[in-house]
Design a protein around this motif. Sequence first.
Motif, PDB file in Angstrom:
ATOM      1  N   LEU A   1      28.406   7.128  25.248  1.00 45.00           N
ATOM      2  CA  LEU A   1      27.979   7.352  23.872  1.00 45.00           C
ATOM      3  C   LEU A   1      29.107   7.833  22.971  1.00 45.00           C
ATOM      4  CD1 LEU A   1      24.458   8.985  24.321  1.00 45.00           C
ATOM      5  CD2 LEU A   1      24.983   6.704  23.479  1.00 45.00           C
ATOM      6  N   GLU A   2      30.208   8.264  23.562  1.00 48.96           N
ATOM      7  CA  GLU A   2      31.343   8.712  22.773  1.00 48.96           C
ATOM      8  C   GLU A   2      32.006   7.561  22.033  1.00 48.96           C
ATOM      9  OE1 GLU A   2      33.925  10.713  25.461  1.00 48.96           O
ATOM     10  OE2 GLU A   2      32.502  12.321  25.919  1.00 48.96           O
ATOM     11  N   GLU A   3      31.750   6.335  22.492  1.00 49.05           N
ATOM     12  CA  GLU A   3      32.315   5.162  21.832  1.00 49.05           C
ATOM     13  C   GLU A   3      31.625   4.920  20.489  1.00 49.05           C
ATOM     14  OE1 GLU A   3      34.802   3.380  22.941  1.00 49.05           O
ATOM     15  OE2 GLU A   3      35.015   4.258  24.953  1.00 49.05           O
ATOM     16  N   GLU A   4      32.396   4.529  19.482  1.00 45.08           N
ATOM     17  CA  GLU A   4      31.850   4.315  18.146  1.00 45.08           C
ATOM     18  C   GLU A   4      30.929   3.101  18.067  1.00 45.08           C
ATOM     19  OE1 GLU A   4      35.015   4.087  15.381  1.00 45.08           O
ATOM     20  OE2 GLU A   4      35.598   6.202  15.581  1.00 45.08           O
ATOM     21  N   ASN A   5      31.122   2.140  18.945  1.00 43.75           N
ATOM     22  CA  ASN A   5      30.352   0.901  18.855  1.00 43.75           C
ATOM     23  C   ASN A   5      29.134   0.894  19.774  1.00 43.75           C
ATOM     24  OD1 ASN A   5      31.871   0.824  21.188  1.00 43.75           O
ATOM     25  ND2 ASN A   5      32.308  -1.370  21.073  1.00 43.75           N
ATOM     26  N   VAL A   6      28.544   2.087  20.020  1.00 47.82           N
ATOM     27  CA  VAL A   6      27.336   2.209  20.829  1.00 47.82           C
ATOM     28  C   VAL A   6      26.192   2.705  19.945  1.00 47.82           C
ATOM     29  CG1 VAL A   6      26.228   3.372  22.772  1.00 47.82           C
ATOM     30  CG2 VAL A   6      28.609   2.623  22.963  1.00 47.82           C
ATOM     31  N   LEU A   7      25.087   1.967  19.951  1.00 50.78           N
ATOM     32  CA  LEU A   7      23.903   2.346  19.200  1.00 50.78           C
ATOM     33  C   LEU A   7      22.731   2.562  20.148  1.00 50.78           C
ATOM     34  CD1 LEU A   7      24.038  -0.277  16.279  1.00 50.78           C
ATOM     35  CD2 LEU A   7      24.887   2.068  16.247  1.00 50.78           C
TER      36      LEU A   7
END
Length: 408
Positions: A277-283
């Motif tokens: 979830l730390e990744e910006e491209n995860v929703l």
Amino acid sequence: MKNRKFFWFFLEPYTFVFSEPSKRVIYNTLNGSYLTYEDPFVCNILDRLNQPENGYCIEIENSFFKRKSFLSLIREVRQSFTGDVLPVGDIAAKPFIFVPLLRLYNNVERIKKERGQSLGELILRNLNQVTCFLPGSCTNKCTFCDQYYKQFPHCTNGGGESLSLEEYFLLFDKLEAAGVSQVNLIINGGVSFHLVQALCEHLTERSFKKTFYINIRNLHNFISVLNIPEAKICVSVDNLIHITQWAEYQEMYRNFPVVWEYVIRDIHEIENIESVLEEENVLLKPFYDGSNFTFFKENIYIQKEEILQEPISIQRIFRRQVVNENFFGQLFILSTGEVYSNLNLHSLGNIKIDSLGEIVYREMEDSHAWLKVRSEGNCRTCINKYLCPSPSNYEFVLNKTDLCYLAE
């Protein structure tokens, strides 16, 4: 003020007065101030202000200032830069401020009145986004295959007679000519690779935005042809995919325009993917499975503080009065050619038989999606109904109009 007998009390043109039987709210669209009043005397004053013929300005007497409730109103209105009081003699004429009113150029009544013309270019101005499901019999047997796609863009098994490659080409050409701004393709595990490849090649020549939706289980099979210029790839992930496998996929496709959409049914599922979830491209995509209502009530229901977190513009409030911000201008086309304004509702027709104009007209004439506003159930009488986001698919699948705590 003691030496004056009459005053002008006015509100600024960027404010709204909302009403329910025993309460009034003044909302400032520039700074988001939200002023609530229940005193009958103050409510009456605000009702008078809100009458269009008064121009957001009424004459008040000096005696009004003897009321604490009125003094409180004036103080809060001034402090929030929402309005003011001026002595009558200090200005040449009564200020006239236009009450915020919605004026629609292309409204439903006009479309009905001018039906012949509306079935052409005029009515197609309302069509902004189209989602197409590609045909294929998938063998993944995902548990909620027949439910996911009714809550958010997601693949599902196609059945029945399917659109041909040429019919898809013709459809994309019509959408381009109609000025549609975005086209989405939904790809399941059973879709022909050559069909996807041919469609992607055709799409590179189209000017509208392109987004592909695909399950992580099928990504390897199609990624080579989906990576076309200015396209986005949305990849669905569920809790049956191990975190280490997902991390490997993320690393493998780090340089691709991928957005990872994690389907969540319980808050505890987040604990297993905190590092991802730390990744910006995860929703996160909340999913109602029929048994996790508590999860939705605790985590999805909206509170007034969330609604008022940022100022809500005049344009947005106007839109919420007449159209659904989540649904308006969107069509969904199944692989059979059946067309829907919302996949939880009935079909509007079939693209093999009906023109785009006829389909859009049917939705505008008897809309259950595009024009679905907060006019039902508890929302109908709620003072905040035009500040709230428009109804979503979750209202359909939960069969509730008010997914909020505002009435509690």
